[in-house]
Design an enzyme around this catalytic site. Structure first.
Site, short mmCIF file in Angstrom:
data_model
loop_
_atom_site.label_atom_id
_atom_site.label_comp_id
_atom_site.label_asym_id
_atom_site.label_seq_id
_atom_site.Cartn_x
_atom_site.Cartn_y
_atom_site.Cartn_z
N GLY A 70 0.62 -1.09 0.13
CA GLY A 70 0.11 0.00 -0.01
C GLY A 70 0.84 1.35 0.05
O GLY A 70 0.56 2.16 -0.80
N THR A 71 1.92 1.49 0.83
CA THR A 71 2.81 2.53 0.78
C THR A 71 3.20 2.78 -0.45
O THR A 71 3.25 3.99 -0.86
CB THR A 71 4.04 2.32 1.88
OG1 THR A 71 3.29 1.89 3.00
CG2 THR A 71 4.61 3.50 2.04
N ASN A 150 -7.96 4.08 9.05
CA ASN A 150 -7.40 2.84 9.71
C ASN A 150 -7.40 2.90 11.26
O ASN A 150 -7.19 1.83 11.82
CB ASN A 150 -5.98 2.40 9.43
CG ASN A 150 -4.96 3.65 9.34
OD1 ASN A 150 -5.20 4.81 8.72
ND2 ASN A 150 -4.03 3.61 10.21
N GLN A 178 -7.64 0.23 3.55
CA GLN A 178 -8.47 -0.39 4.66
C GLN A 178 -9.79 -1.00 4.24
O GLN A 178 -10.49 -1.73 4.53
CB GLN A 178 -8.77 0.32 5.78
CG GLN A 178 -7.30 0.59 6.61
CD GLN A 178 -7.03 -0.68 7.41
OE1 GLN A 178 -7.76 -1.66 7.57
NE2 GLN A 178 -5.76 -0.85 7.91
N SER A 198 -3.52 -3.57 -0.54
CA SER A 198 -2.57 -4.22 -0.14
C SER A 198 -2.81 -5.54 0.42
O SER A 198 -3.86 -5.73 1.33
CB SER A 198 -2.01 -3.38 1.27
OG SER A 198 -1.05 -3.80 1.83
N ALA A 199 -2.40 -6.58 -0.01
CA ALA A 199 -2.92 -7.84 0.18
C ALA A 199 -2.93 -8.25 1.61
O ALA A 199 -3.81 -9.11 1.77
CB ALA A 199 -1.84 -8.85 -0.67
N HIS A 200 -2.02 -7.93 2.29
CA HIS A 200 -1.73 -8.46 3.59
C HIS A 200 -3.26 -7.85 4.72
O HIS A 200 -3.34 -8.43 5.85
CB HIS A 200 -0.63 -8.13 4.49
CG HIS A 200 -0.34 -6.85 4.75
ND1 HIS A 200 -0.13 -6.49 6.17
CD2 HIS A 200 0.11 -5.69 4.13
CE1 HIS A 200 0.06 -5.26 6.27
NE2 HIS A 200 0.18 -4.64 5.23
N THR A 236 12.45 -7.00 -10.93
CA THR A 236 11.88 -8.26 -11.30
C THR A 236 10.44 -8.40 -10.19
O THR A 236 10.46 -8.17 -9.46
CB THR A 236 12.80 -9.44 -10.92
OG1 THR A 236 13.92 -9.17 -12.01
CG2 THR A 236 12.02 -10.79 -11.18
N CYS A 329 -1.48 11.29 23.87
CA CYS A 329 -0.24 12.01 24.21
C CYS A 329 1.09 11.91 23.25
O CYS A 329 1.03 10.76 22.51
CB CYS A 329 0.08 11.64 25.48
SG CYS A 329 1.29 10.46 25.77
C1 LIG Z 1 -4.84 3.24 5.33
C2 LIG Z 1 -3.56 2.78 5.16
N1 LIG Z 1 -2.97 3.13 4.25
C3 LIG Z 1 -1.77 2.45 3.78
C4 LIG Z 1 -1.06 1.50 4.56
C5 LIG Z 1 0.26 0.74 4.01
O1 LIG Z 1 -0.04 -0.45 3.61
P1 LIG Z 1 1.24 -1.57 3.43
O2 LIG Z 1 1.53 -2.12 4.82
O3 LIG Z 1 0.83 -2.38 2.47
O4 LIG Z 1 2.65 -0.65 3.03
C6 LIG Z 1 -1.70 1.00 5.49
C7 LIG Z 1 -1.38 -0.09 6.56
O5 LIG Z 1 -1.30 -0.05 7.83
C8 LIG Z 1 -2.98 1.55 6.02
O6 LIG Z 1 -3.82 1.12 6.87
#
Ligand SMILES: Cc1ncc(COP(=O)(O)O)c(C=O)c1O
Length: 380
Positions: A70-71, A150, A178, A198-200, A236, A329
Protein backbone atom coordinates in the site's frame (compact mmCIF):
# COMPACT_ATOMS: atom_id res chain seq x y z
CA UNK A 1 -6.49 -18.10 25.23
CA UNK A 2 -4.80 -16.06 22.48
CA UNK A 3 -6.96 -13.59 20.66
CA UNK A 4 -5.92 -11.62 17.59
CA UNK A 5 -7.89 -8.40 17.27
CA UNK A 6 -5.38 -6.38 15.24
CA UNK A 7 -6.61 -7.14 11.74
CA UNK A 8 -6.30 -3.54 10.56
CA UNK A 9 -2.54 -3.95 11.12
CA UNK A 10 -2.42 -7.21 9.24
CA UNK A 11 -4.45 -10.37 8.75
CA UNK A 12 -3.73 -14.08 8.88
CA UNK A 13 -3.19 -15.55 5.44
CA UNK A 14 -5.92 -17.74 4.01
CA UNK A 15 -4.60 -21.31 3.40
CA UNK A 16 -6.01 -21.21 -0.13
CA UNK A 17 -3.84 -18.16 -0.87
CA UNK A 18 -0.75 -19.95 0.43
CA UNK A 19 -1.58 -22.98 -1.73
CA UNK A 20 -1.92 -20.78 -4.81
CA UNK A 21 1.47 -19.18 -4.10
CA UNK A 22 3.55 -22.29 -3.34
CA UNK A 23 4.02 -23.45 -6.96
CA UNK A 24 5.61 -20.05 -7.72
CA UNK A 25 8.21 -20.65 -5.04
CA UNK A 26 8.86 -24.22 -6.13
CA UNK A 27 8.40 -25.35 -9.72
CA UNK A 28 7.56 -22.06 -11.49
CA UNK A 29 10.72 -20.12 -10.72
CA UNK A 30 11.45 -18.58 -14.12
CA UNK A 31 12.02 -14.86 -14.51
CA UNK A 32 8.85 -13.45 -16.08
CA UNK A 33 10.96 -11.25 -18.37
CA UNK A 34 12.67 -14.30 -19.90
CA UNK A 35 11.29 -15.35 -23.25
CA UNK A 36 11.83 -19.10 -22.75
CA UNK A 37 9.12 -21.42 -21.49
CA UNK A 38 10.18 -21.12 -17.82
CA UNK A 39 9.75 -17.37 -18.07
CA UNK A 40 6.63 -17.45 -20.18
CA UNK A 41 4.64 -19.61 -17.76
CA UNK A 42 5.38 -17.14 -14.95
CA UNK A 43 4.54 -14.14 -17.15
CA UNK A 44 1.21 -15.81 -17.90
CA UNK A 45 0.50 -16.14 -14.16
CA UNK A 46 1.22 -12.44 -13.60
CA UNK A 47 -1.04 -11.37 -16.44
CA UNK A 48 -3.77 -13.74 -15.27
CA UNK A 49 -3.52 -12.14 -11.80
CA UNK A 50 -3.70 -8.65 -13.28
CA UNK A 51 -6.77 -9.62 -15.29
CA UNK A 52 -8.42 -11.02 -12.17
CA UNK A 53 -7.77 -7.88 -10.07
CA UNK A 54 -8.95 -5.69 -12.96
CA UNK A 55 -12.14 -7.74 -13.37
CA UNK A 56 -12.97 -7.49 -9.66
CA UNK A 57 -12.57 -3.69 -9.75
CA UNK A 58 -14.27 -3.33 -13.14
CA UNK A 59 -11.02 -1.80 -14.47
CA UNK A 60 -8.92 -2.79 -17.46
CA UNK A 61 -5.70 -4.80 -16.93
CA UNK A 62 -3.66 -1.85 -18.27
CA UNK A 63 -4.87 0.24 -15.32
CA UNK A 64 -3.46 -2.13 -12.65
CA UNK A 65 0.18 -1.90 -11.49
CA UNK A 66 1.55 -4.32 -8.94
CA UNK A 67 3.67 -2.82 -6.17
CA UNK A 68 5.39 -3.80 -2.93
CA UNK A 69 2.29 -2.83 -0.93
CA UNK A 70 0.00 0.00 0.00
CA UNK A 71 2.75 2.45 0.89
CA UNK A 72 4.47 2.18 -2.49
CA UNK A 73 1.16 2.33 -4.33
CA UNK A 74 0.20 5.53 -2.46
CA UNK A 75 3.64 7.08 -3.03
CA UNK A 76 3.47 6.25 -6.73
CA UNK A 77 0.02 7.70 -7.24
CA UNK A 78 0.78 10.87 -5.27
CA UNK A 79 4.31 11.76 -6.35
CA UNK A 80 3.80 10.79 -9.97
CA UNK A 81 0.26 12.19 -10.01
CA UNK A 82 1.65 15.58 -9.01
CA UNK A 83 4.61 15.43 -11.38
CA UNK A 84 2.93 13.96 -14.43
CA UNK A 85 0.02 16.39 -14.38
CA UNK A 86 2.01 19.47 -13.39
CA UNK A 87 -0.10 19.87 -10.22
CA UNK A 88 1.08 22.50 -7.78
CA UNK A 89 -1.54 22.25 -5.04
CA UNK A 90 -2.60 19.21 -3.00
CA UNK A 91 -5.52 18.81 -0.61
CA UNK A 92 -5.60 16.08 1.98
CA UNK A 93 -6.49 15.56 5.65
CA UNK A 94 -4.47 15.44 8.86
CA UNK A 95 -5.82 11.97 9.66
CA UNK A 96 -4.48 10.18 6.59
CA UNK A 97 -2.14 7.24 7.04
CA UNK A 98 1.54 8.25 7.01
CA UNK A 99 1.86 6.58 3.59
CA UNK A 100 -0.09 9.58 2.29
CA UNK A 101 0.53 12.32 4.84
CA UNK A 102 4.32 11.99 5.02
CA UNK A 103 4.53 11.65 1.24
CA UNK A 104 2.58 14.86 0.61
CA UNK A 105 4.38 16.72 3.41
CA UNK A 106 7.67 15.69 1.87
CA UNK A 107 6.56 16.85 -1.59
CA UNK A 108 5.56 20.18 -0.03
CA UNK A 109 8.90 20.46 1.77
CA UNK A 110 10.73 19.93 -1.53
CA UNK A 111 8.65 22.69 -3.12
CA UNK A 112 6.87 20.36 -5.54
CA UNK A 113 3.46 21.37 -4.26
CA UNK A 114 1.57 23.49 -1.81
CA UNK A 115 -0.40 21.40 0.70
CA UNK A 116 -3.75 22.24 2.32
CA UNK A 117 -5.15 19.98 5.02
CA UNK A 118 -8.87 19.86 5.67
CA UNK A 119 -10.31 20.64 9.09
CA UNK A 120 -11.66 17.66 11.02
CA UNK A 121 -14.35 17.56 13.69
CA UNK A 122 -13.88 15.90 17.08
CA UNK A 123 -15.47 12.82 15.52
CA UNK A 124 -13.05 12.80 12.59
CA UNK A 125 -15.48 14.18 9.99
CA UNK A 126 -13.87 16.16 7.17
CA UNK A 127 -14.98 19.68 6.30
CA UNK A 128 -16.30 19.25 2.77
CA UNK A 129 -17.37 22.91 2.48
CA UNK A 130 -13.72 23.80 2.97
CA UNK A 131 -12.80 21.26 0.29
CA UNK A 132 -15.16 23.01 -2.14
CA UNK A 133 -13.73 26.42 -1.25
CA UNK A 134 -10.17 25.15 -1.73
CA UNK A 135 -11.09 23.65 -5.10
CA UNK A 136 -12.72 26.92 -6.17
CA UNK A 137 -9.49 28.69 -5.33
CA UNK A 138 -7.17 25.98 -6.68
CA UNK A 139 -8.90 23.99 -9.41
CA UNK A 140 -6.74 21.23 -10.92
CA UNK A 141 -5.42 20.30 -7.48
CA UNK A 142 -4.56 16.79 -6.36
CA UNK A 143 -7.08 15.57 -3.77
CA UNK A 144 -6.13 12.64 -1.57
CA UNK A 145 -8.71 11.43 0.95
CA UNK A 146 -8.74 7.92 2.37
CA UNK A 147 -11.82 5.76 1.96
CA UNK A 148 -11.75 4.54 5.58
CA UNK A 149 -9.51 5.60 8.40
CA UNK A 150 -7.32 2.79 9.72
CA UNK A 151 -7.45 3.96 13.35
CA UNK A 152 -10.99 5.17 13.96
CA UNK A 153 -12.69 3.42 11.05
CA UNK A 154 -14.54 6.52 9.75
CA UNK A 155 -15.83 6.00 6.22
CA UNK A 156 -15.39 9.10 4.09
CA UNK A 157 -17.92 10.03 1.45
CA UNK A 158 -15.64 9.41 -1.51
CA UNK A 159 -18.58 9.67 -3.95
CA UNK A 160 -19.17 13.31 -3.01
CA UNK A 161 -15.45 14.06 -2.77
CA UNK A 162 -14.83 12.40 -6.16
CA UNK A 163 -17.68 14.34 -7.77
CA UNK A 164 -16.29 17.62 -6.39
CA UNK A 165 -12.79 16.74 -7.58
CA UNK A 166 -14.16 15.96 -11.04
CA UNK A 167 -16.14 19.22 -11.18
CA UNK A 168 -12.96 21.21 -10.55
CA UNK A 169 -10.68 19.12 -12.77
CA UNK A 170 -8.70 17.75 -9.83
CA UNK A 171 -6.79 14.46 -9.72
CA UNK A 172 -8.50 12.33 -7.07
CA UNK A 173 -6.57 9.62 -5.22
CA UNK A 174 -8.04 7.62 -2.37
CA UNK A 175 -6.09 5.41 0.00
CA UNK A 176 -8.40 2.40 -0.09
CA UNK A 177 -6.03 0.07 1.77
CA UNK A 178 -8.51 -0.55 4.61
CA UNK A 179 -11.56 -1.05 2.40
CA UNK A 180 -10.08 -3.10 -0.42
CA UNK A 181 -11.33 -6.68 -0.03
CA UNK A 182 -14.00 -5.52 2.44
CA UNK A 183 -16.21 -3.42 0.15
CA UNK A 184 -16.88 -3.60 -3.59
CA UNK A 185 -14.97 -1.01 -5.59
CA UNK A 186 -16.35 -0.47 -9.07
CA UNK A 187 -14.07 2.06 -10.70
CA UNK A 188 -16.45 2.56 -13.65
CA UNK A 189 -19.03 3.93 -11.22
CA UNK A 190 -16.56 5.97 -9.15
CA UNK A 191 -15.17 9.43 -9.90
CA UNK A 192 -11.69 8.35 -8.95
CA UNK A 193 -8.33 8.55 -10.70
CA UNK A 194 -6.22 6.34 -8.44
CA UNK A 195 -6.84 3.86 -5.66
CA UNK A 196 -4.72 1.22 -3.99
CA UNK A 197 -4.75 -2.19 -2.35
CA UNK A 198 -2.50 -4.13 0.00
CA UNK A 199 -2.81 -7.92 0.14
CA UNK A 200 -1.95 -8.40 3.81
CA UNK A 201 -5.06 -6.48 4.86
CA UNK A 202 -7.32 -9.09 3.27
CA UNK A 203 -5.67 -12.42 4.13
CA UNK A 204 -2.98 -12.22 1.46
CA UNK A 205 0.80 -11.93 1.72
CA UNK A 206 2.74 -8.97 3.10
CA UNK A 207 4.78 -6.92 0.65
CA UNK A 208 2.28 -7.18 -2.19
CA UNK A 209 -0.03 -4.42 -3.36
CA UNK A 210 -1.33 -2.63 -6.40
CA UNK A 211 -2.31 0.76 -7.69
CA UNK A 212 -5.20 1.39 -10.05
CA UNK A 213 -4.56 4.46 -12.17
CA UNK A 214 -7.29 5.50 -14.61
CA UNK A 215 -6.10 5.24 -18.19
CA UNK A 216 -6.89 8.82 -19.15
CA UNK A 217 -4.90 10.07 -16.12
CA UNK A 218 -1.64 8.29 -17.00
CA UNK A 219 1.32 8.91 -14.72
CA UNK A 220 5.05 8.54 -15.19
CA UNK A 221 6.95 5.70 -13.46
CA UNK A 222 8.00 5.90 -9.83
CA UNK A 223 10.72 3.24 -10.02
CA UNK A 224 12.91 3.11 -13.11
CA UNK A 225 14.60 -0.08 -14.21
CA UNK A 226 14.05 -2.97 -16.56
CA UNK A 227 10.70 -1.91 -17.95
CA UNK A 228 8.56 -4.29 -15.92
CA UNK A 229 4.89 -3.51 -15.24
CA UNK A 230 4.59 -1.92 -18.69
CA UNK A 231 7.49 0.39 -17.87
CA UNK A 232 5.67 1.65 -14.78
CA UNK A 233 7.73 -0.13 -12.13
CA UNK A 234 11.20 -1.47 -12.74
CA UNK A 235 12.36 -4.59 -10.89
CA UNK A 236 11.77 -8.31 -11.21
CA UNK A 237 8.23 -8.95 -10.10
CA UNK A 238 7.27 -10.45 -6.73
CA UNK A 239 5.58 -13.28 -8.58
CA UNK A 240 4.17 -15.27 -5.67
CA UNK A 241 3.03 -12.01 -4.03
CA UNK A 242 1.18 -11.06 -7.22
CA UNK A 243 -0.43 -14.50 -7.49
CA UNK A 244 -1.28 -14.19 -3.77
CA UNK A 245 -2.93 -10.77 -3.98
CA UNK A 246 -5.15 -11.82 -6.89
CA UNK A 247 -6.21 -15.01 -5.09
CA UNK A 248 -6.83 -13.16 -1.81
CA UNK A 249 -8.95 -10.52 -3.54
CA UNK A 250 -10.89 -13.18 -5.42
CA UNK A 251 -11.66 -14.98 -2.15
CA UNK A 252 -12.60 -11.72 -0.44
CA UNK A 253 -15.13 -10.95 -3.18
CA UNK A 254 -16.51 -14.51 -3.15
CA UNK A 255 -18.41 -14.09 0.11
CA UNK A 256 -17.97 -10.43 0.97
CA UNK A 257 -21.46 -9.89 2.36
CA UNK A 258 -21.25 -13.07 4.45
CA UNK A 259 -17.98 -11.91 5.98
CA UNK A 260 -19.42 -8.43 6.52
CA UNK A 261 -22.46 -9.85 8.37
CA UNK A 262 -20.27 -12.06 10.56
CA UNK A 263 -17.87 -9.25 11.45
CA UNK A 264 -20.64 -6.68 12.01
CA UNK A 265 -22.26 -9.02 14.52
CA UNK A 266 -18.94 -9.31 16.39
CA UNK A 267 -18.53 -5.54 16.39
CA UNK A 268 -22.07 -4.86 17.64
CA UNK A 269 -21.62 -7.56 20.28
CA UNK A 270 -18.49 -5.86 21.53
CA UNK A 271 -20.07 -2.39 21.54
CA UNK A 272 -23.10 -3.65 23.46
CA UNK A 273 -21.07 -5.62 25.99
CA UNK A 274 -18.57 -2.81 26.58
CA UNK A 275 -21.36 -0.29 27.21
CA UNK A 276 -22.81 -2.64 29.81
CA UNK A 277 -19.54 -3.69 31.39
CA UNK A 278 -17.61 -0.45 31.66
CA UNK A 279 -19.37 2.75 32.77
CA UNK A 280 -17.94 5.77 31.01
CA UNK A 281 -16.66 3.83 28.00
CA UNK A 282 -16.66 5.89 24.79
CA UNK A 283 -15.81 5.23 21.17
CA UNK A 284 -13.41 7.34 19.15
CA UNK A 285 -14.43 8.80 15.81
CA UNK A 286 -17.54 7.28 14.28
CA UNK A 287 -16.39 3.75 14.97
CA UNK A 288 -19.47 2.81 17.03
CA UNK A 289 -21.77 3.92 14.21
CA UNK A 290 -22.18 0.85 12.01
CA UNK A 291 -23.36 2.87 9.00
CA UNK A 292 -20.56 5.40 9.05
CA UNK A 293 -17.58 3.26 9.92
CA UNK A 294 -15.57 0.37 8.63
CA UNK A 295 -17.10 -2.83 10.00
CA UNK A 296 -13.67 -4.21 10.85
CA UNK A 297 -12.61 -1.41 13.24
CA UNK A 298 -13.73 -0.36 16.73
CA UNK A 299 -11.73 2.29 18.55
CA UNK A 300 -12.51 2.28 22.26
CA UNK A 301 -11.77 5.12 24.68
CA UNK A 302 -11.60 3.91 28.26
CA UNK A 303 -12.21 5.95 31.40
CA UNK A 304 -9.17 7.18 33.31
CA UNK A 305 -7.66 4.40 35.44
CA UNK A 306 -4.45 4.52 37.43
CA UNK A 307 -3.64 0.80 36.94
CA UNK A 308 -4.05 0.91 33.19
CA UNK A 309 -2.81 4.37 32.34
CA UNK A 310 -0.31 3.92 29.51
CA UNK A 311 -0.38 0.15 30.16
CA UNK A 312 -3.63 -0.84 28.50
CA UNK A 313 -2.15 -2.64 25.51
CA UNK A 314 0.49 -4.27 27.67
CA UNK A 315 -2.15 -5.50 30.12
CA UNK A 316 -4.27 -6.87 27.29
CA UNK A 317 -1.19 -8.59 25.89
CA UNK A 318 -0.62 -10.26 29.27
CA UNK A 319 -4.05 -11.85 28.80
CA UNK A 320 -3.10 -13.02 25.29
CA UNK A 321 -5.09 -10.32 23.52
CA UNK A 322 -3.37 -8.55 20.63
CA UNK A 323 -4.79 -5.15 19.73
CA UNK A 324 -3.22 -1.84 18.93
CA UNK A 325 -3.46 1.56 20.33
CA UNK A 326 -2.49 5.03 20.09
CA UNK A 327 -2.88 7.46 22.87
CA UNK A 328 -3.30 11.11 22.12
CA UNK A 329 -0.23 12.00 24.13
CA UNK A 330 3.03 12.78 22.45
CA UNK A 331 5.40 12.71 25.38
CA UNK A 332 7.57 9.83 26.53
CA UNK A 333 8.62 6.87 24.45
CA UNK A 334 5.50 6.59 22.31
CA UNK A 335 4.82 9.26 19.77
CA UNK A 336 1.07 8.74 20.11
CA UNK A 337 -1.56 8.75 17.46
CA UNK A 338 -1.67 11.71 15.08
CA UNK A 339 -5.28 10.76 14.37
CA UNK A 340 -6.44 10.91 17.99
CA UNK A 341 -4.47 14.13 18.43
CA UNK A 342 -6.25 15.69 15.45
CA UNK A 343 -9.55 14.73 17.09
CA UNK A 344 -8.44 16.38 20.33
CA UNK A 345 -8.98 13.12 22.24
CA UNK A 346 -8.94 13.59 26.01
CA UNK A 347 -5.38 12.91 27.15
CA UNK A 348 -6.40 11.23 30.45
CA UNK A 349 -8.14 8.36 28.69
CA UNK A 350 -6.52 5.32 27.11
CA UNK A 351 -7.62 4.20 23.67
CA UNK A 352 -7.41 0.84 22.04
CA UNK A 353 -8.24 -0.17 18.50
CA UNK A 354 -9.82 -3.59 18.12
CA UNK A 355 -9.99 -4.74 14.53
CA UNK A 356 -11.75 -7.87 13.38
CA UNK A 357 -11.61 -10.42 10.59
CA UNK A 358 -13.72 -13.30 9.30
CA UNK A 359 -11.63 -15.62 11.51
CA UNK A 360 -12.68 -14.01 14.82
CA UNK A 361 -15.37 -15.59 16.98
CA UNK A 362 -17.99 -14.46 19.50
CA UNK A 363 -16.07 -16.31 22.25
CA UNK A 364 -13.02 -14.17 21.56
CA UNK A 365 -15.10 -11.01 21.91
CA UNK A 366 -16.64 -12.23 25.17
CA UNK A 367 -13.21 -13.12 26.56
CA UNK A 368 -11.77 -9.73 25.61
CA UNK A 369 -14.63 -7.78 27.20
CA UNK A 370 -14.39 -9.98 30.32
CA UNK A 371 -10.68 -9.17 30.65
CA UNK A 372 -11.30 -5.46 30.11
CA UNK A 373 -13.99 -5.59 32.77
CA UNK A 374 -11.50 -7.18 35.21
CA UNK A 375 -8.82 -4.66 34.29
CA UNK A 376 -11.19 -1.79 34.96
CA UNK A 377 -12.25 -3.61 38.14
CA UNK A 378 -15.92 -3.10 37.52
CA UNK A 379 -18.00 -5.04 40.00
CA UNK A 380 -14.92 -6.77 41.45
C1 LIG B 1 -4.84 3.29 5.42
C2 LIG B 1 -3.53 2.64 5.13
N1 LIG B 1 -2.78 3.08 4.11
C3 LIG B 1 -1.60 2.53 3.80
C4 LIG B 1 -1.10 1.48 4.53
C5 LIG B 1 0.23 0.91 4.16
O1 LIG B 1 0.10 -0.35 3.54
P1 LIG B 1 1.34 -1.35 3.47
O2 LIG B 1 1.51 -1.93 4.82
O3 LIG B 1 0.93 -2.41 2.48
O4 LIG B 1 2.51 -0.59 3.00
C6 LIG B 1 -1.82 1.00 5.63
C7 LIG B 1 -1.28 -0.07 6.48
O5 LIG B 1 -1.34 -0.02 7.70
C8 LIG B 1 -3.08 1.59 5.94
O6 LIG B 1 -3.82 1.17 6.96
Amino acid sequence: MRVYLDNAATTAMDDRVIEAMIPFMKEHYGNPSSVHSHGREVRTAIERSRKKVAELLNATPAEIFFTSGGTEADNTALVCGLQSHGIKHAISSPIEHHAVLSTLQNCAKKGMTELSLLNVSGKGELDLDQLKQLLEKHPNSLVSVMHANNEIGNLNDIETIGALAKEYGAFFHSDTVQTMGHYVHDVKKMDIDALVGSAHKFHGPKGSGFAFVRKDKKISPFIYGGGQERNMRGGTENVCGIVGIAKALELAYEDMSGHQRHIELLKSRMIGQLKQAIPGVEFNGLSADLDQSLYTVLNVSLPPSEENSGMLLFNLDLHGISASGGSACSSGATVGSHVLRALNAQPGRDSVRFSFSRYNTAEEIDYTVEKLKEMYAVGV
